[in-house]
Enzyme design. Structure first.
Site, PDB file in Angstrom:
ATOM      1  N   LYS A 117       0.822  -1.284   0.085  1.00 30.52           N
ATOM      2  CA  LYS A 117       0.140  -0.213  -0.121  1.00 30.52           C
ATOM      3  C   LYS A 117       0.772   1.187   0.155  1.00 30.52           C
ATOM      4  O   LYS A 117       0.429   2.183  -0.672  1.00 30.52           O
ATOM      5  CB  LYS A 117      -1.040   0.004   1.207  1.00 30.52           C
ATOM      6  CG  LYS A 117      -1.939   1.100   1.212  1.00 30.52           C
ATOM      7  CD  LYS A 117      -2.302   1.535   2.521  1.00 30.52           C
ATOM      8  CE  LYS A 117      -1.399   2.633   3.056  1.00 30.52           C
ATOM      9  NZ  LYS A 117      -1.702   3.094   4.512  1.00 30.52           N
ATOM     10  N   ASP A 135      -6.005   1.006   1.254  1.00 34.06           N
ATOM     11  CA  ASP A 135      -6.272   1.252   2.465  1.00 34.06           C
ATOM     12  C   ASP A 135      -7.389   0.692   3.109  1.00 34.06           C
ATOM     13  O   ASP A 135      -8.310   0.386   2.403  1.00 34.06           O
ATOM     14  CB  ASP A 135      -5.773   2.614   2.747  1.00 34.06           C
ATOM     15  CG  ASP A 135      -6.857   3.638   2.449  1.00 34.06           C
ATOM     16  OD1 ASP A 135      -7.972   3.287   1.709  1.00 34.06           O
ATOM     17  OD2 ASP A 135      -6.826   4.784   2.844  1.00 34.06           O
TER      18      ASP A 135
END
Length: 206
Positions: A117, A135
């Site tokens: 991420k 996320d």
């Protein structure tokens, strides 16, 4: 197509979405994303302001006392672990002669505390790479709107979004999904009343 309905509404709500982390240098953004795990960008910006005023260069951060870093970033949680990451990342970038921070996924993966991420967000912002970073907000919104299944892990969600969203729109839509999840389609008490996507939202139907 459902994705067109979603992106049209996101364009209406957030026509010019940007990352809400404050930074002036590429390594500051990288460290900010690492710090943002399980906390808010607002809180990261607050501690970063203090950290980067005290330690003005990456060399200052690399040489900083770990206890001083801990003290500064304590409000963001898991601060002991993140303090180690901050100092180690600074040292690695200097030692490996990787300044500016490179567009190199494999190298970035080797840095402590830097996951998929973090890399996706960093590469999208600094190098305009067409990535989707999943996320907590993107994950939640994608599942509520039927873009992914409830049982999908974050990598599966990323793959599905990458397939559905055109390459040249990915960075923008990623930021829009983050902001949508942060301010409207919240985890607790989402603002559903005037949402134009409630007819396709699993959460609203429940």
């Amino acid at each position: 197509m459902m994705i067109n309905k979603i992106t049209t509404y996101l364009d209406e709500l957030f026509p010019n979405p940007i990352c809400e982390l404050n930074y002036t240098k590429d390594y500051e953004l990288l460290l900010g994303i690492v710090m943002s795990a399980q906390t808010t960008d607002k809180r990261v910006n607050e501690v970063n302001k203090v950290l980067l005023t005290k330690y003005k260069t990456i060399y200052d951060i690399a040489n900083a006392d770990i206890k001083d870093i801990e003290k500064i970033i304590k409000p963001i949680g898991t601060y002991k672990k993140k303090s180690i990451y901050i100092k180690e990342i600074a040292n690695r970038l200097i030692k490996d002669n990787k300044l500016p921070v490179p567009n190199d996924r494999k190298y970035l993966e080797s840095l402590p505390g830097v996951g998929r991420k973090t890399i996706n967000v960093f590469l999208a912002i600094i190098y305009n790479e067409p990535t989707i970073a999943v996320d907590t907000h993107v994950n939640r919104v994608s599942k509520r709107l039927g873009l992914a299944n409830d049982t999908d892990d974050v990598l599966e969600v990323e793959k599905k979004l990458t397939k559905k969203i055109k390459k040249d729109k990915r960075n923008k839509v990623h930021n829009q999904l983050v902001l949508f999840g942060r301010y409207k389609c919240k985890a607790i008490n989402p603002i559903c009343t005037d949402c134009k996507l409630k007819d396709i939202c699993k959460y609203y139907k429940k």
